[in-house]
Motif scaffolding. Sequence first.
Motif, PDB file in Angstrom:
ATOM      1  N   UNK A  58       0.829  -1.205   0.000  1.00 45.40           N
ATOM      2  CA  UNK A  58       0.000   0.000   0.000  1.00 45.40           C
ATOM      3  C   UNK A  58       0.864   1.256   0.000  1.00 45.40           C
ATOM      4  N   UNK A  59       1.927   1.232   0.792  1.00 40.78           N
ATOM      5  CA  UNK A  59       2.861   2.364   0.836  1.00 40.78           C
ATOM      6  C   UNK A  59       3.508   2.591  -0.526  1.00 40.78           C
ATOM      7  N   UNK A  60       3.894   1.508  -1.189  1.00 39.26           N
ATOM      8  CA  UNK A  60       4.527   1.637  -2.493  1.00 39.26           C
ATOM      9  C   UNK A  60       3.546   2.126  -3.558  1.00 39.26           C
ATOM     10  N   UNK A  61       2.290   1.689  -3.473  1.00 37.17           N
ATOM     11  CA  UNK A  61       1.294   2.176  -4.419  1.00 37.17           C
ATOM     12  C   UNK A  61       1.078   3.682  -4.255  1.00 37.17           C
ATOM     13  N   UNK A  62       1.047   4.134  -3.005  1.00 42.57           N
ATOM     14  CA  UNK A  62       0.904   5.570  -2.765  1.00 42.57           C
ATOM     15  C   UNK A  62       2.100   6.333  -3.326  1.00 42.57           C
ATOM     16  N   UNK A  63       3.312   5.821  -3.091  1.00 44.87           N
ATOM     17  CA  UNK A  63       4.502   6.457  -3.657  1.00 44.87           C
ATOM     18  C   UNK A  63       4.449   6.464  -5.176  1.00 44.87           C
ATOM     19  N   UNK A  64       4.007   5.356  -5.745  1.00 43.93           N
ATOM     20  CA  UNK A  64       3.970   5.218  -7.198  1.00 43.93           C
ATOM     21  C   UNK A  64       3.095   6.289  -7.831  1.00 43.93           C
ATOM     22  N   UNK A  65       1.870   6.423  -7.346  1.00 45.85           N
ATOM     23  CA  UNK A  65       0.919   7.289  -8.033  1.00 45.85           C
ATOM     24  C   UNK A  65       1.024   8.752  -7.615  1.00 45.85           C
ATOM     25  N   UNK A  66       1.383   9.021  -6.378  1.00 43.56           N
ATOM     26  CA  UNK A  66       1.552  10.415  -5.974  1.00 43.56           C
ATOM     27  C   UNK A  66       2.855  11.000  -6.508  1.00 43.56           C
ATOM     28  N   UNK A  67       3.727  10.146  -7.010  1.00 45.33           N
ATOM     29  CA  UNK A  67       4.945  10.630  -7.646  1.00 45.33           C
ATOM     30  C   UNK A  67       4.637  11.422  -8.915  1.00 45.33           C
ATOM     31  N   UNK A  68       3.525  11.119  -9.575  1.00 41.81           N
ATOM     32  CA  UNK A  68       3.224  11.815 -10.831  1.00 41.81           C
ATOM     33  C   UNK A  68       2.868  13.280 -10.620  1.00 41.81           C
ATOM     34  N   UNK A  69       1.882  13.611  -9.772  1.00 42.33           N
ATOM     35  CA  UNK A  69       1.601  15.039  -9.576  1.00 42.33           C
ATOM     36  C   UNK A  69       2.739  15.778  -8.875  1.00 42.33           C
ATOM     37  N   UNK A  70       3.384  15.141  -7.910  1.00 39.62           N
ATOM     38  CA  UNK A  70       4.504  15.788  -7.228  1.00 39.62           C
ATOM     39  C   UNK A  70       5.696  15.942  -8.167  1.00 39.62           C
ATOM     40  N   UNK A  71       5.951  14.912  -8.959  1.00 38.67           N
ATOM     41  CA  UNK A  71       7.071  14.961  -9.893  1.00 38.67           C
ATOM     42  C   UNK A  71       6.894  16.033 -10.949  1.00 38.67           C
ATOM     43  N   UNK A  72       5.650  16.336 -11.321  1.00 40.31           N
ATOM     44  CA  UNK A  72       5.408  17.402 -12.284  1.00 40.31           C
ATOM     45  C   UNK A  72       5.846  18.765 -11.766  1.00 40.31           C
ATOM     46  N   UNK A  73       6.041  18.854 -10.458  1.00 42.05           N
ATOM     47  CA  UNK A  73       6.512  20.098  -9.852  1.00 42.05           C
ATOM     48  C   UNK A  73       7.970  19.989  -9.404  1.00 42.05           C
ATOM     49  N   UNK A  74       8.672  19.017  -9.948  1.00 39.64           N
ATOM     50  CA  UNK A  74      10.105  18.915  -9.702  1.00 39.64           C
ATOM     51  C   UNK A  74      10.506  18.026  -8.550  1.00 39.64           C
ATOM     52  N   UNK A  75       9.552  17.349  -7.910  1.00 40.84           N
ATOM     53  CA  UNK A  75       9.885  16.487  -6.779  1.00 40.84           C
ATOM     54  C   UNK A  75      10.615  15.234  -7.253  1.00 40.84           C
ATOM     55  N   UNK A  76      11.697  14.899  -6.579  1.00 44.14           N
ATOM     56  CA  UNK A  76      12.382  13.638  -6.810  1.00 44.14           C
ATOM     57  C   UNK A  76      11.724  12.558  -5.957  1.00 44.14           C
ATOM     58  N   UNK A  77      12.111  11.299  -6.187  1.00 47.53           N
ATOM     59  CA  UNK A  77      11.493  10.201  -5.441  1.00 47.53           C
ATOM     60  C   UNK A  77      11.714  10.362  -3.939  1.00 47.53           C
ATOM     61  N   UNK A  78      12.889  10.830  -3.540  1.00 48.38           N
ATOM     62  CA  UNK A  78      13.135  11.039  -2.107  1.00 48.38           C
ATOM     63  C   UNK A  78      12.242  12.149  -1.548  1.00 48.38           C
ATOM     64  N   UNK A  79      11.914  13.143  -2.378  1.00 46.75           N
ATOM     65  CA  UNK A  79      11.012  14.209  -1.941  1.00 46.75           C
ATOM     66  C   UNK A  79       9.603  13.665  -1.729  1.00 46.75           C
ATOM     67  N   UNK A  80       9.169  12.795  -2.631  1.00 42.47           N
ATOM     68  CA  UNK A  80       7.839  12.194  -2.511  1.00 42.47           C
ATOM     69  C   UNK A  80       7.753  11.385  -1.218  1.00 42.47           C
ATOM     70  N   UNK A  81       8.806  10.616  -0.925  1.00 43.46           N
ATOM     71  CA  UNK A  81       8.820   9.852   0.332  1.00 43.46           C
ATOM     72  C   UNK A  81       8.749  10.794   1.527  1.00 43.46           C
ATOM     73  N   UNK A  82       9.469  11.896   1.479  1.00 39.50           N
ATOM     74  CA  UNK A  82       9.456  12.843   2.587  1.00 39.50           C
ATOM     75  C   UNK A  82       8.085  13.454   2.808  1.00 39.50           C
ATOM     76  N   UNK A  83       7.381  13.774   1.717  1.00 41.73           N
ATOM     77  CA  UNK A  83       6.042  14.347   1.839  1.00 41.73           C
ATOM     78  C   UNK A  83       5.076  13.335   2.436  1.00 41.73           C
TER      79      UNK A  83
END
Length: 269
Positions: free
Chosen positions: A177-202
């Motif tokens: 479940x945690x990985x699915x959340x990281x997977x899909x929330x990475x798209x909107x966050x990544x569109x604003x320059x977030x790296x994978x480590x940033x997504x985990x931090x959020x």
Amino acid sequence: MKPIGPTQALGYIATGWCLMRTPGLRRFVWMPLLINFLVFGALGWGLYSWASDWLQSWTFLSSLPDWWIIHALEGLLRWILGLVMFVAMAFLFTLLANLIGAPFNGLLAERVEAHLTGRRISTDPSWLTLARSVPRLMASELSKLLYLAICLLPLLLLQFIPVINLIAPLLIFLFGAWMFALEYLDYPLGNHGALFRDVRGVLKQRRQLALGFGSGVAILSAIPIVNLFIMPAAVAGATALYVDHLRPLYPPVAAAGENPVTSGHISHD
């Protein structure tokens, strides 16, 4: 802003389903859908058949005494391994589908956010946005695979520790479940320059939100037919979740010629 709980976050999957059917967004959904059909259709049936045959090949079980306790343990063992394989298959297929469809998912997330906020992240044509996103998204997907490998191995080893192995399927499900959340929330966050480590931090600041949304995606990803449509719905739902609840933690970038967006809240509940 008061953080939402897992139940409210779970509801954003339904929000995503409605968004992906919205006029103006449908044309950005067909490619993720096609990729899901191909991946799940080609690999899903074959792996499911293999897993069923493998479980039935346990000939050593037939040599055990015909006691009720033996049958109960056999059923429990099959349930544990079946659940582990169920979650693992759903997640691995989703990872593969997202690896192939990452650029299209990023574009879908961008257009959903523009639909919700009335502001485009980029004024470039769709094909140019798609091309520019490929290197970042591929790097992000590889980071997720590395993170998955590092974290999943200890959880799999728990299967061989007596007593603890009874709760190991639950731990694996929560990690999925945690990985699915990281997977899909990475798209909107990544569109604003977030790296994978940033997504985990959020998401570490909103664990209940992440686990609620990710649990729903994990369950639906394991249901035949439904799993064919979950990817675009999850991308759209994750984008709405970002717009409504995560923007203050990672404010959006401004499109060319615009002022940066403040950490406001737009409700789409």
